[in-house]
Design a protein around this motif. Structure first.
Motif, short mmCIF file in Angstrom:
data_model
loop_
_atom_site.label_atom_id
_atom_site.label_comp_id
_atom_site.label_asym_id
_atom_site.label_seq_id
_atom_site.Cartn_x
_atom_site.Cartn_y
_atom_site.Cartn_z
N PRO A 99 -9.21 10.96 0.15
CA PRO A 99 -8.14 10.59 -0.92
C PRO A 99 -8.69 9.45 -2.41
N GLU A 126 -2.52 10.74 4.84
CA GLU A 126 -4.32 10.56 5.30
C GLU A 126 -3.97 10.27 6.39
N ALA A 153 -7.11 13.74 2.94
CA ALA A 153 -5.60 13.05 3.08
C ALA A 153 -5.65 14.30 1.62
N LEU A 197 -4.99 3.62 -2.63
CA LEU A 197 -4.44 4.09 -1.74
C LEU A 197 -2.50 3.15 -2.19
N CYS A 209 -12.62 4.61 5.40
CA CYS A 209 -11.16 4.63 5.37
C CYS A 209 -11.45 2.96 4.70
N TRP A 215 -6.85 8.60 9.12
CA TRP A 215 -8.07 7.59 8.91
C TRP A 215 -7.79 6.69 10.44
#
Length: 161
Positions: free
Chosen positions: A147, A58, A132, A74, A67, A60
């Protein structure tokens, strides 16, 4: 009249935020099908063993509001699947101290990778974050996008291989 304007503007703002979130997770090319042979990022601690393991990669940054919203998601994905072998690597081009300070307010429970020269971002054509990718145990990217759009079934598919 003010109430009418509010009722018209609010859905438009919500739609633009949703679409903006979808647009943020972009790459200049599709990476699905690409095999990652060596993930060239730096880690603040021990490098995770990725050979033969599925993982989420991922991209970010600490300054990115979407994010910040995806990190708890996540964390939950990692907590749910880590005992089944899933790794998550959050790649940023920021320095370690910036990330450490950020983690005091937004904890990250998965591994953070550092790409200070944006080489990995460039290799994958990352144009918007968060972005992601799900990588299977052979190193092949099998899914990519925002994500928050990852489904359990996408992750389950790489855990079964």
């Amino acid at each position: 009249m003010k109430r009418f304007s509010f009722l018209v503007v609010l859905p438009l703002v919500a739609l633009s935020l949703f679409l903006g979130q979808q647009v943020l997770a972009t790459a200049s090319k599709s990476n699905v099908g690409t095999v990652i042979k060596d993930l060239k990022v730096r880690f603040s601690g021990k490098s995770p063993e990725l050979a033969g393991k599925p993982y989420v990669l991922e991209f970010w940054a600490t300054w990115c509001p979407p994010c910040r919203q995806s990190i708890p998601h996540l964390n939950a994905v990692y907590k749910k699947y880590k005992d089944r072998g899933l790794e998550i690597i959050g790649v940023t081009d920021e320095d370690k101290q910036t990330v450490r300070t950020f983690e005091k307010t937004v904890p990250i429970e998965y591994t953070v990778g550092y790409d200070p020269y944006k080489k990995v971002n460039e290799d994958f054509g990352i144009q918007g974050i968060p972005h992601a990718m799900i990588v299977d145990s052979t190193g092949k990217i099998v899914w990519e996008g925002h994500p928050m759009s990852m489904k359990d079934s996408d992750i389950e598919a790489v855990l079964k291989k």
